[in-house]
Design an enzyme around this catalytic site. Structure first.
Site, short mmCIF file in Angstrom:
data_model
loop_
_atom_site.label_atom_id
_atom_site.label_comp_id
_atom_site.label_asym_id
_atom_site.label_seq_id
_atom_site.Cartn_x
_atom_site.Cartn_y
_atom_site.Cartn_z
N ASP A 13 0.81 -1.22 0.00
CA ASP A 13 0.00 0.00 0.00
C ASP A 13 0.84 1.27 0.00
O ASP A 13 0.43 2.29 0.53
CB ASP A 13 -0.99 -0.01 1.19
CG ASP A 13 -1.79 -1.29 1.22
OD1 ASP A 13 -2.29 -1.68 0.15
OD2 ASP A 13 -1.87 -1.92 2.28
N HIS A 42 -4.64 -2.76 -5.75
CA HIS A 42 -4.02 -1.53 -6.21
C HIS A 42 -5.13 -0.55 -6.59
O HIS A 42 -6.08 -0.93 -7.27
CB HIS A 42 -3.14 -1.78 -7.43
CG HIS A 42 -1.89 -2.57 -7.11
ND1 HIS A 42 -1.04 -3.04 -8.06
CD2 HIS A 42 -1.35 -2.93 -5.93
CE1 HIS A 42 -0.02 -3.67 -7.49
NE2 HIS A 42 -0.19 -3.62 -6.19
P1 IMP Z 1 -2.35 -12.89 3.52
O1 IMP Z 1 -1.18 -12.84 2.60
O2 IMP Z 1 -3.63 -12.49 2.86
O3 IMP Z 1 -2.47 -14.20 4.26
O4 IMP Z 1 -2.08 -11.81 4.67
C1 IMP Z 1 -0.95 -11.89 5.49
C2 IMP Z 1 -0.54 -10.50 5.96
O5 IMP Z 1 -0.11 -9.74 4.84
C3 IMP Z 1 -1.66 -9.70 6.61
O6 IMP Z 1 -1.09 -8.84 7.58
C4 IMP Z 1 -2.20 -8.87 5.46
O7 IMP Z 1 -2.85 -7.71 5.90
C5 IMP Z 1 -0.93 -8.56 4.71
N1 IMP Z 1 -1.15 -8.32 3.28
C6 IMP Z 1 -1.35 -9.23 2.31
N2 IMP Z 1 -1.50 -8.63 1.12
C7 IMP Z 1 -1.39 -7.30 1.34
C8 IMP Z 1 -1.44 -6.15 0.49
O8 IMP Z 1 -1.59 -6.20 -0.72
N3 IMP Z 1 -1.29 -4.94 1.10
C9 IMP Z 1 -1.08 -4.84 2.42
N4 IMP Z 1 -1.03 -5.88 3.25
C10 IMP Z 1 -1.18 -7.10 2.72
MG MG Z 2 -2.80 -2.37 -1.61
#
Ligand code: IMP
Ligand code: MG
EC number: 6.3.4.4
Length: 338
Positions: A13, A42
């Site tokens: 982000d 995005h």
């Molecule tokens: P997961 O990959 O969906 O299992 O999430 C694992 C960790 O990565 C969590 O803290 C999510 O919030 C973070 N996370 C996963 N994808 C993103 C993203 O695109 N932006 C920000 N945080 C992410």
């Molecule tokens: Mg994002």
């Protein structure tokens, strides 16, 4: 060797989407490839229109750019197909035939995993469970789905051939350095490596094809989900500063901290970044709002940016001064990056 990679330097982000969209319009790449998976969101704003993307490269904004999804990426079938139709991308977007497919079963399995949902704060989009299936070699790939027939190709071969012809390929990595499965704040990380090197690996391209690696930082740090966040501010303070944000995919409030030089420095070195983009400068220096040249920036903003550049040792080439892709200051040429 014209591959240009855009990579995140904090916890995702950072504004990679808007930077990639800007570069697609300004550098007019032949192609653009997205790595990662549909847990990442995005946001692209252009001339008042807002798009929230989960699968497609933000470079779709340039209608001449071919769009690819890396073979090492994972996409949710429904999310991908609805995005392709909503954006009218059929005929200019391709999955690799080996791209992994996330199904509703993966989402259900992930959402019932208390460790992931409660402790880690996963987005619950089935990415981790699909990755497990891939490692166990039972995940179905894009080539296994007849409904994807027109949307599948050997993306690696097309990119290799274009690179041989000297074409420019923009690579949009996802998430950020500190969410890397290997280099981040384990276990509070995502299910993949998030570096520039990992993006190349997902695409099937080699390190020597790269000419530029732009690492993106926001003017402050945000994080969604659990895990350490140095200098974290109380939510009320974030609201007061105008730094309160909500996740693109989950809508959760993002945790907030001031810009962090130590985190940035390691991300730069690990990615061998050539230059950096700083986004949301207007949230720290409101007078910078939608300025489009260095001279128009308020003095305090220029001083801060020069200080960051000085301490981190690589040039700031792109400055985001508002949500709209057009609210960008591009110093690439001046800094010898083009
Ligand atoms: P997961 O990959 O969906 O299992 O999430 C694992 C960790 O990565 C969590 O803290 C999510 O919030 C973070 N996370 C996963 N994808 C993103 C993203 O695109 N932006 C920000 N945080 C992410
Ligand atoms: Mg994002």
């Amino acid at each position: 060797m014209p591959v240009h990679i855009v990579v995140g330097g904090f916890f995702g982000d950072e504004g990679k989407g808007r930077i990639a969209a800007y570069l697609a319009l300004s550098r007019r790449p032949w192609g653009s490839a997205r790595t990662g998976a549909t847990n990442a969101g995005h946001t692209v704003v252009h001339r008042g229109r807002v798009w929230k993307l989960r699968a497609s490269p933000s470079s779709f904004l340039n209608p001449e750019t071919r769009l690819y999804i890396a073979r090492g990426a994972l996409v949710d079938l429904e999310v991908f197909l609805s995005e392709v139709e909503a954006l009218g991308l059929r005929g200019r977007i391709w999955l690799d035939y080996k791209t992994g497919i996330i199904t509703s079963e993966h989402v259900t399995r992930e959402r019932s995993d208390q460790h992931l949902m409660k402790r880690i704060g996963s987005t619950g989009t089935g990415v981790g469970t699909a990755m497990v299936d891939r490692v166990l070699r039972r995940l179905r790939l894009a080539r296994d789905y007849p409904e994807l027939e027109d949307l599948v190709t050997d993306t690696q071969l097309e990119m290799l051939e274009a690179l041989d012809q000297g074409e420019l390929l923009l690579v949009e990595a996802s998430q950020g350095y500190w969410l890397s499965l290997y280099h981040g704040t384990y276990p509070y990380v995502t299910s993949r490596d998030t570096t520039a090197a990992a993006a190349l690996s997902e695409l099937g391209l080699g390190p020597r094809s790269v000419e530029r690696i732009t690492v993106v930082f926001k003017a402050y740090v945000t994080r969604v989900g659990a895990g350490p966040l140095p200098g974290e501010l109380p939510h009320e303070k974030a609201v007061e500063l105008g730094w309160a944000e909500y996740g693109t995919v989950t809508g959760r409030p993002r945790r907030v901290a001031p810009f962090n030089l130590e985190l940035a420095e390691r991300a730069i070195r690990a990615n061998t970044a050539t230059d950096m983009a700083l986004t949301k400068i207007d949230r720290v220096f409101p007078e910078a709002r939608c300025r489009r040249s260095w001279e128009e920036l308020p003095r305090e903003a220029r001083v801060w940016i020069e200080e960051v550049e000085d301490k981190l040792g690589i040039p700031v080439t792109l400055i985001g001064t508002g949500e709209d892709v057009e609210c960008t200051i591009d110093l690439s040429r001046e800094k010898g990056m083009e």
